[in-house]
Design a protein around this motif. Structure first.
Motif, PDB file in Angstrom:
ATOM      1  N   LEU A  17       0.831  -1.206   0.000  1.00  0.00           N
ATOM      2  CA  LEU A  17       0.000   0.000   0.000  1.00  0.00           C
ATOM      3  C   LEU A  17       0.868   1.259   0.000  1.00  0.00           C
ATOM      4  CD1 LEU A  17      -2.843   1.304   0.296  1.00  0.00           C
ATOM      5  CD2 LEU A  17      -2.499   1.150   2.764  1.00  0.00           C
ATOM      6  N   ILE A  18       1.870   1.293   0.848  1.00  0.00           N
ATOM      7  CA  ILE A  18       2.758   2.461   0.929  1.00  0.00           C
ATOM      8  C   ILE A  18       3.545   2.630  -0.368  1.00  0.00           C
ATOM      9  CG2 ILE A  18       4.804   3.395   2.083  1.00  0.00           C
ATOM     10  CD1 ILE A  18       3.637   2.133   4.692  1.00  0.00           C
ATOM     11  N   THR A  19       4.076   1.531  -0.889  1.00  0.00           N
ATOM     12  CA  THR A  19       4.863   1.605  -2.118  1.00  0.00           C
ATOM     13  C   THR A  19       4.008   2.063  -3.289  1.00  0.00           C
ATOM     14  OG1 THR A  19       6.287  -0.167  -1.304  1.00  0.00           O
ATOM     15  CG2 THR A  19       6.414   0.338  -3.649  1.00  0.00           C
ATOM     16  N   ARG A  20       2.823   1.494  -3.439  1.00  0.00           N
ATOM     17  CA  ARG A  20       1.938   1.880  -4.551  1.00  0.00           C
ATOM     18  C   ARG A  20       1.484   3.338  -4.452  1.00  0.00           C
ATOM     19  NH1 ARG A  20       0.247  -2.207  -7.810  1.00  0.00           N
ATOM     20  NH2 ARG A  20       0.726  -4.294  -7.058  1.00  0.00           N
ATOM     21  N   SER A  21       1.368   3.860  -3.252  1.00  0.00           N
ATOM     22  CA  SER A  21       0.950   5.253  -3.108  1.00  0.00           C
ATOM     23  C   SER A  21       2.120   6.212  -3.266  1.00  0.00           C
ATOM     24  CB  SER A  21       0.262   5.472  -1.758  1.00  0.00           C
ATOM     25  OG  SER A  21       1.169   5.280  -0.702  1.00  0.00           O
ATOM     26  N   THR A  22       3.338   5.679  -3.315  1.00  0.00           N
ATOM     27  CA  THR A  22       4.523   6.514  -3.417  1.00  0.00           C
ATOM     28  C   THR A  22       5.135   6.513  -4.813  1.00  0.00           C
ATOM     29  OG1 THR A  22       5.043   6.025  -1.111  1.00  0.00           O
ATOM     30  CG2 THR A  22       6.816   6.923  -2.441  1.00  0.00           C
ATOM     31  N   TYR A  23       5.160   5.365  -5.489  1.00  0.00           N
ATOM     32  CA  TYR A  23       5.961   5.264  -6.699  1.00  0.00           C
ATOM     33  C   TYR A  23       5.468   6.003  -7.929  1.00  0.00           C
ATOM     34  CZ  TYR A  23       3.706   1.766  -9.766  1.00  0.00           C
ATOM     35  OH  TYR A  23       2.901   1.106 -10.637  1.00  0.00           O
ATOM     36  N   PRO A  24       4.190   6.283  -8.116  1.00  0.00           N
ATOM     37  CA  PRO A  24       3.838   6.983  -9.351  1.00  0.00           C
ATOM     38  C   PRO A  24       3.971   8.507  -9.246  1.00  0.00           C
ATOM     39  CG  PRO A  24       1.846   6.362  -8.216  1.00  0.00           C
ATOM     40  CD  PRO A  24       3.000   5.824  -7.412  1.00  0.00           C
ATOM     41  N   ILE A  25       5.062   8.973  -8.670  1.00  0.00           N
ATOM     42  CA  ILE A  25       5.275  10.411  -8.525  1.00  0.00           C
ATOM     43  C   ILE A  25       5.576  11.001  -9.899  1.00  0.00           C
ATOM     44  CG2 ILE A  25       6.790  12.185  -7.536  1.00  0.00           C
ATOM     45  CD1 ILE A  25       7.110  10.336  -5.105  1.00  0.00           C
ATOM     46  N   GLU A  26       4.929  12.089 -10.220  1.00  0.00           N
ATOM     47  CA  GLU A  26       5.080  12.714 -11.528  1.00  0.00           C
ATOM     48  C   GLU A  26       6.544  13.027 -11.826  1.00  0.00           C
ATOM     49  OE1 GLU A  26       3.585  16.708 -13.853  1.00  0.00           O
ATOM     50  OE2 GLU A  26       2.480  16.022 -12.100  1.00  0.00           O
ATOM     51  N   GLY A  27       6.991  12.649 -13.000  1.00  0.00           N
ATOM     52  CA  GLY A  27       8.348  12.946 -13.432  1.00  0.00           C
ATOM     53  C   GLY A  27       9.368  11.902 -13.019  1.00  0.00           C
ATOM     54  N   SER A  28       8.990  10.947 -12.199  1.00  0.00           N
ATOM     55  CA  SER A  28       9.910   9.914 -11.749  1.00  0.00           C
ATOM     56  C   SER A  28       9.926   8.769 -12.750  1.00  0.00           C
ATOM     57  CB  SER A  28       9.490   9.386 -10.379  1.00  0.00           C
ATOM     58  OG  SER A  28      10.308   8.306 -10.017  1.00  0.00           O
ATOM     59  N   THR A  29      11.096   8.184 -12.954  1.00  0.00           N
ATOM     60  CA  THR A  29      11.206   7.019 -13.827  1.00  0.00           C
ATOM     61  C   THR A  29      11.456   5.754 -13.016  1.00  0.00           C
ATOM     62  OG1 THR A  29      13.587   7.330 -14.158  1.00  0.00           O
ATOM     63  CG2 THR A  29      12.108   8.421 -15.722  1.00  0.00           C
ATOM     64  N   LEU A  30      11.336   5.853 -11.700  1.00  0.00           N
ATOM     65  CA  LEU A  30      11.542   4.681 -10.855  1.00  0.00           C
ATOM     66  C   LEU A  30      10.398   3.696 -11.028  1.00  0.00           C
ATOM     67  CD1 LEU A  30      12.639   6.390  -7.510  1.00  0.00           C
ATOM     68  CD2 LEU A  30      14.108   5.183  -9.131  1.00  0.00           C
ATOM     69  N   THR A  31      10.733   2.425 -11.041  1.00  0.00           N
ATOM     70  CA  THR A  31       9.713   1.386 -11.122  1.00  0.00           C
ATOM     71  C   THR A  31       9.186   1.076  -9.728  1.00  0.00           C
ATOM     72  OG1 THR A  31      11.296  -0.409 -10.810  1.00  0.00           O
ATOM     73  CG2 THR A  31      10.905   0.337 -13.083  1.00  0.00           C
ATOM     74  N   TYR A  32       8.148   0.256  -9.681  1.00  0.00           N
ATOM     75  CA  TYR A  32       7.603  -0.177  -8.394  1.00  0.00           C
ATOM     76  C   TYR A  32       8.693  -0.870  -7.576  1.00  0.00           C
ATOM     77  CZ  TYR A  32       4.899  -2.817  -4.995  1.00  0.00           C
ATOM     78  OH  TYR A  32       4.414  -3.345  -3.834  1.00  0.00           O
ATOM     79  N   ALA A  33       9.443  -1.778  -8.205  1.00  0.00           N
ATOM     80  CA  ALA A  33      10.491  -2.535  -7.502  1.00  0.00           C
ATOM     81  C   ALA A  33      11.596  -1.611  -6.985  1.00  0.00           C
ATOM     82  CB  ALA A  33      11.084  -3.596  -8.414  1.00  0.00           C
TER      83      ALA A  33
END
Length: 61
Positions: A17-33
């Motif tokens: 839950l925490i990871t999914r709410s954090t990773y789609p930050i605009e402009g970021s190219t980081l993946t979920y993992a």
């Protein structure tokens, strides 16, 4: 209170839950993992080819 108890008593669910709410930050190219590895200090996952600002949360000027 049942939902809160479920979330707090299920570590995997809470981390997801925490990871999914954090990773789609605009402009970021980081993946979920990659986001998970940063949030939970998972040193078994190597993050390569990313700007330090993405990993450490700085802003590009």
């Amino acid at each position: 209170m049942k939902i809160l108890d479920f979330i707090l008593n299920n570590k995997e669910y809470l981390e997801d839950l925490i990871t999914r709410s954090t990773y789609p930050i605009e402009g970021s190219t980081l993946t979920y993992a990659e986001t998970y590895a940063i949030l939970y200090n998972d040193n078994s996952f190597k993050i390569e080819g990313k700007e330090p600002r993405e990993i450490y949360g700085g802003y590009k000027s």
